[in-house]
Design a protein around this motif. Structure first.
Motif, PDB file in Angstrom:
ATOM      1  N   LEU A  93       0.850  -1.173   0.000  1.00 23.23           N
ATOM      2  CA  LEU A  93       0.000   0.000   0.000  1.00 23.23           C
ATOM      3  C   LEU A  93       0.897   1.237   0.000  1.00 23.23           C
ATOM      4  O   LEU A  93       1.696   1.427   0.924  1.00 23.23           O
ATOM      5  CB  LEU A  93      -0.918   0.035   1.223  1.00 23.23           C
ATOM      6  N   LEU A  94       0.780   2.051  -1.039  1.00 22.44           N
ATOM      7  CA  LEU A  94       1.516   3.309  -1.117  1.00 22.44           C
ATOM      8  C   LEU A  94       0.619   4.421  -0.580  1.00 22.44           C
ATOM      9  O   LEU A  94      -0.509   4.603  -1.046  1.00 22.44           O
ATOM     10  CB  LEU A  94       1.933   3.603  -2.560  1.00 22.44           C
ATOM     11  N   VAL A  95       1.124   5.150   0.399  1.00 27.89           N
ATOM     12  CA  VAL A  95       0.355   6.198   1.079  1.00 27.89           C
ATOM     13  C   VAL A  95       0.903   7.559   0.646  1.00 27.89           C
ATOM     14  O   VAL A  95       2.111   7.799   0.725  1.00 27.89           O
ATOM     15  CB  VAL A  95       0.456   6.047   2.610  1.00 27.89           C
ATOM     16  N   TYR A  96      -0.006   8.426   0.194  1.00 30.60           N
ATOM     17  CA  TYR A  96       0.416   9.735  -0.316  1.00 30.60           C
ATOM     18  C   TYR A  96      -0.096  10.872   0.560  1.00 30.60           C
ATOM     19  O   TYR A  96      -1.269  10.958   0.885  1.00 30.60           O
ATOM     20  CB  TYR A  96      -0.059   9.904  -1.768  1.00 30.60           C
ATOM     21  N   GLN A  97       0.819  11.755   0.876  1.00 31.19           N
ATOM     22  CA  GLN A  97       0.645  12.832   1.847  1.00 31.19           C
ATOM     23  C   GLN A  97      -0.360  13.898   1.404  1.00 31.19           C
ATOM     24  O   GLN A  97      -0.661  14.055   0.225  1.00 31.19           O
ATOM     25  CB  GLN A  97       1.993  13.520   2.042  1.00 31.19           C
ATOM     26  N   GLU A  98      -0.839  14.672   2.373  1.00 34.79           N
ATOM     27  CA  GLU A  98      -1.545  15.911   2.085  1.00 34.79           C
ATOM     28  C   GLU A  98      -0.513  16.958   1.659  1.00 34.79           C
ATOM     29  O   GLU A  98       0.683  16.672   1.592  1.00 34.79           O
ATOM     30  CB  GLU A  98      -2.300  16.399   3.324  1.00 34.79           C
ATOM     31  N   GLU A 111       0.526   3.922   9.750  1.00 35.39           N
ATOM     32  CA  GLU A 111       0.675   2.829  10.713  1.00 35.39           C
ATOM     33  C   GLU A 111      -0.686   2.264  11.125  1.00 35.39           C
ATOM     34  O   GLU A 111      -0.820   1.065  11.376  1.00 35.39           O
ATOM     35  CB  GLU A 111       1.465   3.294  11.935  1.00 35.39           C
ATOM     36  N   LYS A 112      -1.686   3.114  11.173  1.00 35.50           N
ATOM     37  CA  LYS A 112      -3.036   2.650  11.473  1.00 35.50           C
ATOM     38  C   LYS A 112      -3.522   1.690  10.377  1.00 35.50           C
ATOM     39  O   LYS A 112      -4.065   0.612  10.676  1.00 35.50           O
ATOM     40  CB  LYS A 112      -3.983   3.845  11.581  1.00 35.50           C
ATOM     41  N   LEU A 113      -3.301   2.040   9.147  1.00 39.14           N
ATOM     42  CA  LEU A 113      -3.671   1.166   8.031  1.00 39.14           C
ATOM     43  C   LEU A 113      -2.869  -0.132   8.067  1.00 39.14           C
ATOM     44  O   LEU A 113      -3.404  -1.217   7.812  1.00 39.14           O
ATOM     45  CB  LEU A 113      -3.443   1.896   6.701  1.00 39.14           C
ATOM     46  N   TYR A 114      -1.592  -0.008   8.397  1.00 36.55           N
ATOM     47  CA  TYR A 114      -0.712  -1.174   8.500  1.00 36.55           C
ATOM     48  C   TYR A 114      -1.237  -2.157   9.545  1.00 36.55           C
ATOM     49  O   TYR A 114      -1.318  -3.367   9.304  1.00 36.55           O
ATOM     50  CB  TYR A 114       0.695  -0.693   8.860  1.00 36.55           C
ATOM     51  N   ASN A 115      -1.614  -1.647  10.699  1.00 34.82           N
ATOM     52  CA  ASN A 115      -2.117  -2.512  11.772  1.00 34.82           C
ATOM     53  C   ASN A 115      -3.467  -3.132  11.436  1.00 34.82           C
ATOM     54  O   ASN A 115      -3.737  -4.283  11.802  1.00 34.82           O
ATOM     55  CB  ASN A 115      -2.220  -1.717  13.077  1.00 34.82           C
ATOM     56  N   ASP A 116      -4.302  -2.398  10.741  1.00 34.20           N
ATOM     57  CA  ASP A 116      -5.648  -2.886  10.430  1.00 34.20           C
ATOM     58  C   ASP A 116      -5.679  -3.825   9.227  1.00 34.20           C
ATOM     59  O   ASP A 116      -6.508  -4.743   9.163  1.00 34.20           O
ATOM     60  CB  ASP A 116      -6.601  -1.715  10.190  1.00 34.20           C
ATOM     61  N   LEU A 117      -4.789  -3.598   8.268  1.00 34.71           N
ATOM     62  CA  LEU A 117      -4.790  -4.440   7.066  1.00 34.71           C
ATOM     63  C   LEU A 117      -4.097  -5.781   7.314  1.00 34.71           C
ATOM     64  O   LEU A 117      -4.528  -6.813   6.799  1.00 34.71           O
ATOM     65  CB  LEU A 117      -4.105  -3.711   5.907  1.00 34.71           C
ATOM     66  N   LYS A 118      -2.995  -5.749   8.038  1.00 30.66           N
ATOM     67  CA  LYS A 118      -2.201  -6.946   8.363  1.00 30.66           C
ATOM     68  C   LYS A 118      -1.600  -7.579   7.095  1.00 30.66           C
ATOM     69  O   LYS A 118      -2.242  -7.667   6.067  1.00 30.66           O
ATOM     70  CB  LYS A 118      -3.037  -7.988   9.111  1.00 30.66           C
ATOM     71  N   ASP A 119      -0.387  -8.023   7.213  1.00 32.89           N
ATOM     72  CA  ASP A 119       0.331  -8.698   6.125  1.00 32.89           C
ATOM     73  C   ASP A 119       0.338  -7.900   4.829  1.00 32.89           C
ATOM     74  O   ASP A 119       0.235  -8.444   3.722  1.00 32.89           O
ATOM     75  CB  ASP A 119      -0.252 -10.097   5.880  1.00 32.89           C
ATOM     76  N   VAL A 120       0.456  -6.593   4.966  1.00 28.26           N
ATOM     77  CA  VAL A 120       0.609  -5.697   3.816  1.00 28.26           C
ATOM     78  C   VAL A 120       1.773  -4.759   4.107  1.00 28.26           C
ATOM     79  O   VAL A 120       1.856  -4.182   5.194  1.00 28.26           O
ATOM     80  CB  VAL A 120      -0.672  -4.876   3.558  1.00 28.26           C
ATOM     81  N   ASN A 121       2.692  -4.641   3.162  1.00 27.03           N
ATOM     82  CA  ASN A 121       3.776  -3.661   3.291  1.00 27.03           C
ATOM     83  C   ASN A 121       3.208  -2.272   3.024  1.00 27.03           C
ATOM     84  O   ASN A 121       2.528  -2.061   2.013  1.00 27.03           O
ATOM     85  CB  ASN A 121       4.880  -3.967   2.275  1.00 27.03           C
ATOM     86  N   ILE A 171      -3.366   5.102  -1.630  1.00 28.77           N
ATOM     87  CA  ILE A 171      -4.332   5.944  -0.930  1.00 28.77           C
ATOM     88  C   ILE A 171      -3.688   7.296  -0.668  1.00 28.77           C
ATOM     89  O   ILE A 171      -2.473   7.386  -0.448  1.00 28.77           O
ATOM     90  CB  ILE A 171      -4.782   5.297   0.405  1.00 28.77           C
ATOM     91  N   GLY A 172      -4.492   8.350  -0.717  1.00 27.48           N
ATOM     92  CA  GLY A 172      -3.969   9.682  -0.429  1.00 27.48           C
ATOM     93  C   GLY A 172      -5.075  10.664  -0.167  1.00 27.48           C
ATOM     94  O   GLY A 172      -6.242  10.419  -0.501  1.00 27.48           O
ATOM     95  N   TRP A 173      -4.713  11.794   0.437  1.00 30.71           N
ATOM     96  CA  TRP A 173      -5.663  12.823   0.823  1.00 30.71           C
ATOM     97  C   TRP A 173      -5.265  14.145   0.186  1.00 30.71           C
ATOM     98  O   TRP A 173      -4.095  14.522   0.199  1.00 30.71           O
ATOM     99  CB  TRP A 173      -5.688  12.993   2.342  1.00 30.71           C
TER     100      TRP A 173
END
Length: 286
Positions: A93-98, A111-121, A171-173
């Motif tokens: 999952l690539l996360v893009y900043q505001e 990190e919230k997405l990391y913990n909730d998705l599990k087994d995803v870089n 994902i990004g905002w």
């Protein structure tokens, strides 16, 4: 005598041509930062700037992530906040900043997405090459100054870092919402998911045809920057491109999902996160 007259006439005409006013082309109104990115014009708009109240300062200490660097196709390097899957995984999952930059709020969200998705870089990509703003005037300058070529090279570098076998979500905002969609286009067949929160959408149908994933778009009906009309046009263009998009429009303003923003809408933000998480879990299956 005739020859003398013609010579004299020729001399008069040449002098007239030199002193006569030259025809000029109509004045061209310069486009704001045409060498920049698709949100440069918005960043220069004072009304859009005022939508972004300066965030509350806070620091976030990660339990699982760290900063890394990776090469980019333009011969430079880029960096990002990386959270490695606890179990070997080709899901990313690539996360893009505001527009503020890769600040602690984005790291916390990653990190919230990391913990909730599990087994995803999870890799939160630094699109400003180390620069972070805390004042909206500075954020506007950073977003205006971000060159499209460099942004694309950073995204390409992040995709390459994930590897040729990786299945990639994004994902990004705001500024990152635009980048999330562009990243999904660049990822081609590796793209597995795309979430964009109130970012300026790509409207070029030919570009949208390159998508190999559907898109989840989350927007606010009160947003004066990324307006409902702009979102409607995006939906129409996605349909023309033969691509699938799911739009969720909340009765909220721009940046409603950012807790540091005074227009933060807790109910809408929580609902949007549940929608996002269910979508990503369904797409980024182990």
């Amino acid at each position: 005598m005739k020859v003398i007259f013609l010579s004299f006439l020729s001399l008069i005409m040449s002098v007239f041509v030199q002193i006569a006013p030259k025809k000029t082309e109509p004045a061209q109104i310069p486009l704001c930062h045409t060498s920049g990115n698709d949100m440069s014009m918005l960043a220069a708009n004072k009304e859009f700037q005022l939508m972004h109240v300066e965030p509350v300062a806070f620091s976030y200490e990660s339990k699982a992530g760290s900063m890394i660097t990776f090469p980019t196709p333009d011969g430079k390097t880029a960096s990002g906040f990386f959270l490695k899957s606890k179990n070997p995984s080709d899901k990313w999952l690539l996360v893009y900043q505001e527009w503020w930059g890769l600040n602690d709020q984005i790291k916390q969200e990653a990190e919230k997405l990391y913990n909730d998705l599990k087994d995803v870089n999870v890799l939160a990509v630094d699109m400003y090459d180390g620069q972070v703003a805390s004042r909206r005037e500075d954020a506007a300058k950073l977003m205006q100054g971000a060159q499209q070529d460099r942004l694309q090279n950073i995204m390409k570098g992040a995709i390459a870092h994930a590897g040729p076998k990786a299945k990639i979500g994004s994902i990004g905002w705001c500024f990152g919402g635009m980048l999330s969609l562009q990243s999904a286009i660049l990822a081609g067949k590796q793209a597995d998911a795309c979430v964009m929160y109130y970012g300026r959408p790509v409207q070029d149908v030919d570009q949208l045809k390159k998508l190999d994933t559907d898109v989840l778009g989350i927007f606010g009906s009160k947003d004066k920057g990324i307006t409902p009309e702009m979102v409607n046009t995006f939906q129409e263009n996605m349909k023309k491109a033969g691509e699938k998009v799911t739009i969720k429009m909340y009765d909220a303003d721009h940046a409603f999902a950012n807790p540091s923003n005074p227009v933060y809408d807790k109910q809408a933000a929580e609902d949007a996160y549940k929608l996002t998480l269910n979508y990503l879990k369904g797409k980024l299956k182990a």
